[in-house]
Design a protein around this motif. Structure first.
Motif, PDB file in Angstrom:
ATOM      1  N   SER A 249      38.920  52.386  41.755  1.00 45.04           N
ATOM      2  CA  SER A 249      38.986  50.555  42.444  1.00 45.04           C
ATOM      3  C   SER A 249      40.021  50.003  42.795  1.00 45.04           C
ATOM      4  O   SER A 249      41.282  51.078  42.867  1.00 45.04           O
ATOM      5  CB  SER A 249      38.243  49.588  41.294  1.00 45.04           C
ATOM      6  OG  SER A 249      39.360  49.299  40.933  1.00 45.04           O
ATOM      7  N   THR A 250      40.007  49.319  44.156  1.00 43.05           N
ATOM      8  CA  THR A 250      41.318  48.701  44.660  1.00 43.05           C
ATOM      9  C   THR A 250      42.220  48.083  43.560  1.00 43.05           C
ATOM     10  O   THR A 250      43.022  48.203  43.714  1.00 43.05           O
ATOM     11  CB  THR A 250      40.900  48.491  46.005  1.00 43.05           C
ATOM     12  OG1 THR A 250      39.947  46.885  45.489  1.00 43.05           O
ATOM     13  CG2 THR A 250      40.565  48.885  46.828  1.00 43.05           C
ATOM     14  N   SER A 251      41.411  47.727  42.669  1.00 45.18           N
ATOM     15  CA  SER A 251      42.639  47.277  41.726  1.00 45.18           C
ATOM     16  C   SER A 251      43.283  47.745  40.865  1.00 45.18           C
ATOM     17  O   SER A 251      44.532  47.570  40.483  1.00 45.18           O
ATOM     18  CB  SER A 251      41.415  46.715  40.510  1.00 45.18           C
ATOM     19  OG  SER A 251      40.646  47.146  39.870  1.00 45.18           O
ATOM     20  N   ASP A 252      43.424  49.161  41.450  1.00 43.85           N
ATOM     21  CA  ASP A 252      44.443  49.799  40.479  1.00 43.85           C
ATOM     22  C   ASP A 252      44.960  49.957  41.667  1.00 43.85           C
ATOM     23  O   ASP A 252      46.352  50.835  40.840  1.00 43.85           O
ATOM     24  CB  ASP A 252      43.466  51.464  40.059  1.00 43.85           C
ATOM     25  CG  ASP A 252      42.739  51.449  38.826  1.00 43.85           C
ATOM     26  OD1 ASP A 252      42.694  50.628  38.485  1.00 43.85           O
ATOM     27  OD2 ASP A 252      41.372  52.428  39.156  1.00 43.85           O
ATOM     28  N   MET A 253      45.687  50.163  42.364  1.00 43.00           N
ATOM     29  CA  MET A 253      46.424  50.205  43.520  1.00 43.00           C
ATOM     30  C   MET A 253      47.973  49.443  43.250  1.00 43.00           C
ATOM     31  O   MET A 253      48.616  49.916  43.634  1.00 43.00           O
ATOM     32  CB  MET A 253      45.991  49.356  44.560  1.00 43.00           C
ATOM     33  CG  MET A 253      47.351  49.947  45.782  1.00 43.00           C
ATOM     34  SD  MET A 253      47.346  51.765  46.094  1.00 43.00           S
ATOM     35  CE  MET A 253      46.059  51.689  47.291  1.00 43.00           C
TER      36      MET A 253
ATOM     37  N   GLU B 226      50.761  52.287  43.262  1.00 42.79           N
ATOM     38  CA  GLU B 226      51.396  52.231  44.554  1.00 42.79           C
ATOM     39  C   GLU B 226      52.677  52.430  43.553  1.00 42.79           C
ATOM     40  O   GLU B 226      53.696  53.034  44.517  1.00 42.79           O
ATOM     41  CB  GLU B 226      51.995  50.814  44.627  1.00 42.79           C
ATOM     42  CG  GLU B 226      50.586  49.814  45.963  1.00 42.79           C
ATOM     43  CD  GLU B 226      50.933  50.698  46.542  1.00 42.79           C
ATOM     44  OE1 GLU B 226      52.036  51.231  47.385  1.00 42.79           O
ATOM     45  OE2 GLU B 226      49.864  50.151  47.941  1.00 42.79           O
TER      46      GLU B 226
ATOM     47  N   ASP C 286      43.257  57.741  48.274  1.00 43.25           N
ATOM     48  CA  ASP C 286      41.287  57.709  48.543  1.00 43.25           C
ATOM     49  C   ASP C 286      41.000  56.375  47.106  1.00 43.25           C
ATOM     50  O   ASP C 286      41.514  56.582  45.446  1.00 43.25           O
ATOM     51  CB  ASP C 286      40.483  58.827  48.353  1.00 43.25           C
ATOM     52  CG  ASP C 286      39.205  58.287  49.630  1.00 43.25           C
ATOM     53  OD1 ASP C 286      38.970  56.967  49.472  1.00 43.25           O
ATOM     54  OD2 ASP C 286      38.986  59.200  49.980  1.00 43.25           O
ATOM     55  N   ILE C 287      39.911  55.577  47.217  1.00 46.34           N
ATOM     56  CA  ILE C 287      38.885  55.390  45.891  1.00 46.34           C
ATOM     57  C   ILE C 287      38.451  56.441  45.782  1.00 46.34           C
ATOM     58  O   ILE C 287      37.468  56.168  46.355  1.00 46.34           O
ATOM     59  CB  ILE C 287      38.820  54.469  45.870  1.00 46.34           C
ATOM     60  CG1 ILE C 287      39.861  53.095  47.409  1.00 46.34           C
ATOM     61  CG2 ILE C 287      38.578  53.150  44.899  1.00 46.34           C
ATOM     62  CD1 ILE C 287      41.096  52.652  46.144  1.00 46.34           C
TER      63      ILE C 287
ATOM     64  N   SER D 270      35.792  56.232  42.524  1.00 47.45           N
ATOM     65  CA  SER D 270      34.904  56.479  41.366  1.00 47.45           C
ATOM     66  C   SER D 270      33.964  56.933  40.537  1.00 47.45           C
ATOM     67  O   SER D 270      32.861  57.590  41.189  1.00 47.45           O
ATOM     68  CB  SER D 270      33.935  54.524  41.524  1.00 47.45           C
ATOM     69  OG  SER D 270      33.797  54.614  40.473  1.00 47.45           O
TER      70      SER D 270
END
Length: 161
Positions: A10-14, A18, A34-35, A37
């Protein structure tokens, strides 16, 4: 040119992932981010894992928190080396569920696992894998390692009196 696929659940892992992105860009290694899931987009996961090698990807870095099935599922479907990054997430049991889910793979389905939130090391490991067959990347890894050594030497000079 070699390419690393960086995926996360998910984007919360970005914010964690990074660090892998940054270090690979520093080595001038092409990346695809990419995301994907394992639980919410399983069809996308299957497509990604089965076809990554046909898009020129050489190594996959997969970050996931909580139950952290993404790296293992990708490894079960892909012929490429997979590096798992356990992510301490809001639904995580202090990160241990993620670590153990990625670390404890059955025989025949290896996932190289780095430390909790260890995306930096995942990026370096991916560069080292690529560097084993690409002398330009290998030279950059050697320079990076020399820089680490110099930081320690300089730090030691500051503490000696």
């Amino acid at each position: 040119m070699s390419k690393v696929g960086i995926i996360m659940g998910s984007t919360s892992d970005m914010p964690v992932m990074e660090k892998a992105i940054d270090v690979l860009q520093g080595f001038d290694i092409e990346i695809e981010v990419d995301i994907v899931s394992a639980h919410r987009t399983p069809e996308k996961l299957f497509d990604y894992a089965k076809n990554a090698h046909t898009r020129g990807i050489n190594v996959i870095i997969a970050g996931a928190g909580g139950a952290a099935h993404l790296p293992g599922m990708v490894a079960s479907l892909s012929p490429l080396p997979v590096i798992g990054v356990p992510v301490k997430s809001s639904n995580s049991i202090d990160g241990w569920d993620s670590v153990l889910s990625i670390l404890q793979m059955p025989g025949g389905v290896p996932v190289a696992t780095v430390a909790l939130d260890g995306a930096l090391n995942a990026g370096i490991l991916a560069a080292q894998i690529i560097g084993s067959n690409d002398s330009c990347v290998l030279d950059k890894v050697l320079i990076y390692k020399e820089g680490l050594k110099q930081k320690v030497i300089e730090g030691a000079k500051k503490v000696k009196k």
